[in-house]
Motif scaffolding. Structure first.
Motif, PDB file in Angstrom:
ATOM      1  N   GLU A   1     -15.869  -1.162   4.039  1.00  0.00           N
ATOM      2  CA  GLU A   1     -16.117   0.130   4.675  1.00  0.00           C
ATOM      3  C   GLU A   1     -14.831   0.880   5.005  1.00  0.00           C
ATOM      4  OE1 GLU A   1     -18.437  -0.823   8.079  1.00  0.00           O
ATOM      5  OE2 GLU A   1     -20.204  -1.419   6.919  1.00  0.00           O
ATOM      6  N   HIS A   2     -13.761   0.137   5.280  1.00  0.00           N
ATOM      7  CA  HIS A   2     -12.536   0.786   5.764  1.00  0.00           C
ATOM      8  C   HIS A   2     -11.326  -0.008   5.279  1.00  0.00           C
ATOM      9  CE1 HIS A   2     -10.658   3.569   8.727  1.00  0.00           C
ATOM     10  NE2 HIS A   2      -9.729   2.633   8.775  1.00  0.00           N
ATOM     11  N   LEU A   3     -10.433   0.657   4.548  1.00  0.00           N
ATOM     12  CA  LEU A   3      -9.187   0.049   4.092  1.00  0.00           C
ATOM     13  C   LEU A   3      -8.037   0.936   4.523  1.00  0.00           C
ATOM     14  CD1 LEU A   3      -7.576  -2.047   2.455  1.00  0.00           C
ATOM     15  CD2 LEU A   3      -8.004  -0.663   0.409  1.00  0.00           C
ATOM     16  N   ARG A   4      -7.151   0.382   5.365  1.00  0.00           N
ATOM     17  CA  ARG A   4      -5.985   1.136   5.832  1.00  0.00           C
ATOM     18  C   ARG A   4      -4.722   0.532   5.224  1.00  0.00           C
ATOM     19  NH1 ARG A   4      -3.609   2.671  11.865  1.00  0.00           N
ATOM     20  NH2 ARG A   4      -1.412   2.560  11.249  1.00  0.00           N
ATOM     21  N   ILE A   5      -3.892   1.400   4.653  1.00  0.00           N
ATOM     22  CA  ILE A   5      -2.643   0.981   4.031  1.00  0.00           C
ATOM     23  C   ILE A   5      -1.487   1.729   4.676  1.00  0.00           C
ATOM     24  CG2 ILE A   5      -1.371   0.733   1.876  1.00  0.00           C
ATOM     25  CD1 ILE A   5      -3.953  -0.852   1.917  1.00  0.00           C
ATOM     26  N   ASP A   6      -0.520   1.002   5.214  1.00  0.00           N
ATOM     27  CA  ASP A   6       0.695   1.597   5.770  1.00  0.00           C
ATOM     28  C   ASP A   6       1.813   1.481   4.746  1.00  0.00           C
ATOM     29  OD1 ASP A   6      -0.700   2.048   8.070  1.00  0.00           O
ATOM     30  OD2 ASP A   6       0.218   0.429   9.222  1.00  0.00           O
ATOM     31  N   VAL A   7       2.305   2.628   4.300  1.00  0.00           N
ATOM     32  CA  VAL A   7       3.392   2.658   3.314  1.00  0.00           C
ATOM     33  C   VAL A   7       4.661   3.021   4.080  1.00  0.00           C
ATOM     34  CG1 VAL A   7       4.105   3.496   1.056  1.00  0.00           C
ATOM     35  CG2 VAL A   7       1.678   3.546   1.686  1.00  0.00           C
ATOM     36  N   VAL A   8       5.493   2.021   4.351  1.00  0.00           N
ATOM     37  CA  VAL A   8       6.640   2.194   5.236  1.00  0.00           C
ATOM     38  C   VAL A   8       7.919   1.810   4.509  1.00  0.00           C
ATOM     39  CG1 VAL A   8       7.666   1.541   7.439  1.00  0.00           C
ATOM     40  CG2 VAL A   8       5.177   1.643   7.208  1.00  0.00           C
TER      41      VAL A   8
ATOM     42  N   LEU B   1     -15.971  -9.428   4.633  1.00  0.00           N
ATOM     43  CA  LEU B   1     -14.928  -8.549   5.156  1.00  0.00           C
ATOM     44  C   LEU B   1     -15.300  -7.084   4.940  1.00  0.00           C
ATOM     45  CD1 LEU B   1     -12.149  -9.114   6.472  1.00  0.00           C
ATOM     46  CD2 LEU B   1     -11.117  -8.680   4.247  1.00  0.00           C
ATOM     47  N   ARG B   2     -15.284  -6.317   6.021  1.00  0.00           N
ATOM     48  CA  ARG B   2     -15.659  -4.902   5.948  1.00  0.00           C
ATOM     49  C   ARG B   2     -14.516  -3.956   6.304  1.00  0.00           C
ATOM     50  NH1 ARG B   2     -21.002  -4.117   5.191  1.00  0.00           N
ATOM     51  NH2 ARG B   2     -22.400  -5.878   5.552  1.00  0.00           N
ATOM     52  N   GLU B   3     -13.557  -4.415   7.088  1.00  0.00           N
ATOM     53  CA  GLU B   3     -12.408  -3.583   7.460  1.00  0.00           C
ATOM     54  C   GLU B   3     -11.128  -4.388   7.266  1.00  0.00           C
ATOM     55  OE1 GLU B   3     -12.532  -1.288  11.058  1.00  0.00           O
ATOM     56  OE2 GLU B   3     -14.710  -1.487  11.199  1.00  0.00           O
ATOM     57  N   LEU B   4     -10.140  -3.745   6.635  1.00  0.00           N
ATOM     58  CA  LEU B   4      -8.883  -4.419   6.335  1.00  0.00           C
ATOM     59  C   LEU B   4      -7.737  -3.431   6.513  1.00  0.00           C
ATOM     60  CD1 LEU B   4      -7.444  -6.968   5.229  1.00  0.00           C
ATOM     61  CD2 LEU B   4      -7.840  -6.073   2.920  1.00  0.00           C
ATOM     62  N   ALA B   5      -6.686  -3.854   7.221  1.00  0.00           N
ATOM     63  CA  ALA B   5      -5.504  -3.018   7.421  1.00  0.00           C
ATOM     64  C   ALA B   5      -4.272  -3.855   7.123  1.00  0.00           C
ATOM     65  CB  ALA B   5      -5.453  -2.483   8.848  1.00  0.00           C
ATOM     66  N   LEU B   6      -3.384  -3.355   6.251  1.00  0.00           N
ATOM     67  CA  LEU B   6      -2.209  -4.093   5.855  1.00  0.00           C
ATOM     68  C   LEU B   6      -1.126  -3.168   5.325  1.00  0.00           C
ATOM     69  CD1 LEU B   6      -2.730  -5.457   2.337  1.00  0.00           C
ATOM     70  CD2 LEU B   6      -4.720  -4.774   3.627  1.00  0.00           C
ATOM     71  N   ASN B   7       0.066  -3.713   5.125  1.00  0.00           N
ATOM     72  CA  ASN B   7       1.163  -2.950   4.548  1.00  0.00           C
ATOM     73  C   ASN B   7       1.018  -2.840   3.038  1.00  0.00           C
ATOM     74  OD1 ASN B   7       2.461  -3.656   7.266  1.00  0.00           O
ATOM     75  ND2 ASN B   7       3.978  -2.310   6.328  1.00  0.00           N
ATOM     76  N   TYR B   8       1.628  -1.809   2.497  1.00  0.00           N
ATOM     77  CA  TYR B   8       1.493  -1.542   1.065  1.00  0.00           C
ATOM     78  C   TYR B   8       2.030  -2.683   0.212  1.00  0.00           C
ATOM     79  CZ  TYR B   8       1.667   0.976  -3.371  1.00  0.00           C
ATOM     80  OH  TYR B   8       1.476   1.357  -4.681  1.00  0.00           O
TER      81      TYR B   8
END
Length: 432
Positions: free
Chosen positions: A258-265, A231-238
């Motif tokens: 390489e890339h981790l995106r976190i949405d804090v909503v 796994l190189r890229e992951l996007a998920l909620n906080y």
């Protein structure tokens, strides 16, 4: 120049470097070499037709396939169906074009085993989401490499019965043994379905985007991190982020993320959020020193308590709602890896000190955007002077800049341009 001749010339240019190019293009030249003689499109070589078909919208491609038997054969070439996007919209509620049902039926019947890179673009209607699930459930003979479920507006997939959606998605997970990219934001995917995904695609999965998936628990995403070592890229909620997840992604067995995106909503005002230990972030940086941590904040001002208390390796930071001076001050102290900062709103208290602190501490900052904020012109010039030419993106609304005894709005762009090494003007409207 006649339209036919122009296209022939373009076709010649495309095939000049290809194998057997001179022989292939001679036939085309002979058909349209004399002025006033119409081009015989039947003589176009298959490789040129295939390129043309790839650029045609689906409906135009289907109409073109009825011209002659040769063009119909091109229409059904497997290479033409490796990458496909299903557009599913209800005419009464959407202005977007929809893939015709008859074409969908033909695709499923003749080309489902050729599909490899597939996405679904669905409007907010339940009918469109159901149509997408019906198609997914029929992909039993395909082995997808990428799958994207894109809702152009909520609620879409979230309005479906959970069992119906999971059943359709599981068909793809079971039959696609080499799935490398999965984008399933805003869907009712759950922990058991993720286990099916991992059981069949753990060796190939490299990208997983699943923000706003309320039925997935931290244990479910931890299962993915434990098993999908590529796994190189992951996007998920906080709410799915945990110390255990970061440590799993930092294990020796795991490749470098390489890339981790976190949405804090925040769904409701006053919502509480857990904190992540600094030691967990440190482990992540040691294992993947070059990874990008992207964080989107959509919180109310009183909900930032757990954030930016300790050092965070965030590289791209976006505040979608109003954020206080105090929080921005903590950003300057705790985000040394920051590369990009966007603040959509702050209030009526000048951010002079906070901006200077960010320039002092965030040595990698190269892009900043400010919306409904206030900064004195002299502080802004000092900020640009400290950051210098590394600021490749400087998007500041004109209303943000407050004239003072040193600079006014009429002359600030000259001073800023001097330090940037290029011409700069404030924005009239947001560009982020």
């Amino acid at each position: 120049m006649k339209r036919g001749q122009k296209r022939v010339d373009e076709a010649e240019e495309r095939c000049v470097s290809g194998p057997g190019a001179p022989e292939v293009c001679k036939r085309v030249r002979r058909a349209g070499s004399e002025e006033g003689v119409s081009v015989d499109w039947r003589l176009l070589p298959e490789e040129i037709l295939l390129i043309i078909f790839q650029y045609l919208p689906l409906l135009d491609r289907a109409w073109a396939s009825q011209v002659c038997r040769g063009w119909n054969n091109i229409f059904h070439t497997p290479q033409l169906w490796r990458c496909f996007e299903f557009e599913l919209n209800q005419p009464a509620s959407s202005y977007l074009k929809a893939t015709h049902p008859d074409l969908i039926k033909q695709i499923i019947t003749r080309h489902s085993n050729h599909l490899q890179y597939v996405s679904f673009k669905v409007d907010s209607s339940t009918e469109s989401a159901e149509a997408a699930c019906d198609i997914l459930s029929q992909l039993v003979n395909c082995s997808l490499k990428t799958l994207g479920l894109i809702s152009t507006a909520r609620p879409s997939f979230m309005e479906l019965p959970k069992s119906h959606f999971i059943s359709a998605l599981t068909v793809v997970f079971v039959n696609s043994k080499s799935l490398s990219s999965l984008k399933i934001d805003d869907t009712p995917v759950d922990d058991p379905s993720l286990k099916v995904l991992v059981a069949n695609n753990s060796d190939t999965l490299k990208l997983l985007k699943m923000s706003s998936c309320p039925h997935v628990s931290p244990a479910g995403i931890l299962c993915v991190a434990d098993q999908c070592h590529g796994l190189r890229e992951l996007a998920l909620n906080y709410h799915l982020l945990s110390d255990e997840l970061l440590l799993a992604l930092s294990s020796e067995r795991h490749v470098h993320l390489e890339h981790l995106r976190i949405d804090v909503v925040s769904e409701t005002p006053g919502q509480t959020f857990h904190s992540i230990k600094k030691s967990s972030w440190d482990a992540m940086v040691r294992h993947s020193p070059q990874f990008n941590l992207v964080m989107y904040f959509f919180l109310y001002e009183n909900e930032f308590g757990p954030f930016f208390r300790d050092e965070v390796p965030v590289t791209h930071l976006y505040f979608g709602r109003s954020v206080s001076k105090e929080v921005l001050g903590r950003v300057g102290l705790t985000c040394p890896r920051l590369v990009e900062l966007v603040v959509c709103a702050n209030g009526l208290r000048p951010l002079d000190e906070e901006l200077i602190r960010i320039a002092e501490r965030c040595k990698h900052l190269s892009a900043i955007g400010l919306g409904e904020c206030e900064v004195s012109c002299s502080a802004f010039v000092e900020f640009v002077k400290m950051c210098g030419k590394r600021l490749s993106q400087l998007s500041i609304m004109e209303e943000v800049l407050m004239p003072d005894n040193q600079y006014g709005l009429d002359d600030i762009h000259w001073e800023v341009s001097k330090h940037l090494g290029r011409v700069w003007f404030p924005d009239m409207m947001p560009t982020w």
